[in-house]
Design an enzyme around this catalytic site. Structure first.
Site, mmCIF file in Angstrom:
data_model
loop_
_atom_site.group_PDB
_atom_site.id
_atom_site.type_symbol
_atom_site.label_atom_id
_atom_site.label_comp_id
_atom_site.label_asym_id
_atom_site.label_seq_id
_atom_site.Cartn_x
_atom_site.Cartn_y
_atom_site.Cartn_z
ATOM 1 N N HIS A 207 0.958 -1.132 0.139
ATOM 2 C CA HIS A 207 -0.044 -0.064 0.012
ATOM 3 C C HIS A 207 1.109 1.197 -0.075
ATOM 4 O O HIS A 207 2.000 1.240 0.669
ATOM 5 C CB HIS A 207 -0.963 -0.031 1.174
ATOM 6 C CG HIS A 207 -2.053 1.050 1.078
ATOM 7 N ND1 HIS A 207 -1.806 2.449 1.359
ATOM 8 C CD2 HIS A 207 -3.260 0.722 0.854
ATOM 9 C CE1 HIS A 207 -3.035 2.972 1.265
ATOM 10 N NE2 HIS A 207 -3.941 1.994 0.813
ATOM 11 N N GLU B 43 -7.568 -3.980 -1.029
ATOM 12 C CA GLU B 43 -8.326 -4.477 -2.227
ATOM 13 C C GLU B 43 -8.517 -6.087 -2.251
ATOM 14 O O GLU B 43 -9.269 -6.607 -2.834
ATOM 15 C CB GLU B 43 -7.456 -3.915 -3.464
ATOM 16 C CG GLU B 43 -7.910 -2.329 -3.859
ATOM 17 C CD GLU B 43 -7.215 -1.919 -4.969
ATOM 18 O OE1 GLU B 43 -6.559 -2.810 -5.649
ATOM 19 O OE2 GLU B 43 -7.503 -0.894 -5.754
#
Length: 359
Positions: A252, A307
């Site tokens: 991330h 996600e």
């Protein structure tokens, strides 16, 4: 001082949420996100972000009734949707309908009620546009279902299972707000001109449409599709690592530790995994992939991002990929409106400087 993309530049002071990437912390109104959302419905979490305190029983009943009342779209708006070209994307259609959502009754509402109205109407707009895109009749909203369950009902035309509703509600609650992201900033810039709330949401939707921000986690879906079964996890991942491929759903740009939203989505998937094969596969895959990444890339600390489990949840509830970004928007509109309302309370128009580098 020039910073490309305004990276690291503080442009807003806010009491709505904070993101501490180094600590791996996301807070809603000062509370760690797991404390703010644990056991809460969409309606309860939205109330907390809008008003800054958890709703009493009476306050929650009032908000729930307001959300129910705004589910009914005006006839003219449905007509507008029906006139859009069949190739219009869902995100483009949503922008069009929000922009057209300017009837007299809505304009007469105070800003907070407009925020509630837009939040209630957006899932109905989305379902209307989606059903049109697949050549099926619009399914009217029901008044006996929660915000989350009603959205699933309108999309599919069948009652969602408790497992499906619980999984999606967890996702919606955890993606309502995430600090000064691109779409939230867009909404604040628009409202800072003393434009209206609908215009702010149109700006946010246009920003969310971009693949660098709201792009669907299609890469994770492709990975899970390729794995298919727990027995194939190691083989597929080792092959990808040997070929130097990126493992989608890991890493991330903000969090340097585990994404707190991914942790909570994982916990929900673990609770529900025995009831759903896709959630079970995601839980097992994450464990095996993390082990392999640590062995192959020691010191990189590659953790799952939101996600990864978002894709697993969307697949488990049979949500088509075309609905991923619209569904993300249905959650994030709470944060967009909360920020727009906060901007209105102490407004200064955004007017940054530019540095000329031409001849």
């Amino acid at each position: 001082m020039f910073q490309k993309g305004l990276k690291g530049i503080v442009a807003v002071q806010t009491a709505i949420a904070s993101v501490e990437g180094d600590k791996g912390e996301l807070r809603y109104r000062g509370q760690l996100v797991h404390e703010a959302t644990k056991g809460k419905s969409f309606e309860q979490t939205a109330y907390f972000l809008w008003y800054g305190h958890h709703a009493s029983r009476t306050e929650l009943a009032t908000l729930t009734q307001d959300l129910l009342s705004y589910r009914q779209l005006p006839d003219y708006l449905i007509a507008v949707a029906q006139t859009l070209p069949i190739e219009t994307s869902l995100m483009d259609g949503m922008r069009t309908l929000v922009s057209a959502y300017q009837h007299t009754e809505f304009k007469e509402l105070e800003s907070q009620q407009q925020a509630i109205a837009l939040t209630a109407a957006l899932p109905v707009m989305t379902a209307l546009l989606y059903r049109k895109s697949i050549g099926q009749e619009f399914i009217a909203p029901r008044s006996d279902l929660s915000h989350t369950a009603n959205y699933l009902w309108m999309i599919k035309g069948e009652m969602p299972t408790p497992t499906q509703t619980e999984a999606l509600e967890t996702y919606l609650n955890l993606t309502m707000e995430h600090g000064m992201n691109a779409s939230t900033f867009a909404s604040r810039v628009t409202i800072s001109t003393e434009s209206d709330l609908s215009a702010a949401i149109v700006s946010a939707l246009g920003t969310m449409k971009g693949p660098l921000h709201g792009g669907a986690p299609s890469g994770v879906l492709e990975l899970l599709d390729e794995i298919q079964s727990p027995e194939k996890i190691k083989t597929v991942i080792e092959q990808k690592l040997a070929q130097g491929e990126k493992i989608m759903g890991f890493g991330h740009r903000v969090y340097r530790t585990e994404d707190p939203r991914a942790i909570l989505l994982r916990e929900k998937c673990q609770q529900l995994q025995q009831k759903d094969a896709w959630l079970n596969l995601a839980v097992l895959a994450e464990s095996e992939i993390t082990h392999l990444l640590n062995a192959k890339k020691p010191g990189r600390a590659l953790y799952t991002n939101v996600e990864f489990y978002a894709a697993a949840i969307m697949r488990s509830i049979q949500m088509p990929p075309v609905l991923f970004t619209p569904t993300f928007s249905i959650a994030r509109i709470v944060g967009w409106t909360a920020h727009a309302l906060e901007q209105q309370q102490d407004n200064v128009i955004f007017r940054p400087q530019s540095e000329y580098i031409g001849n």
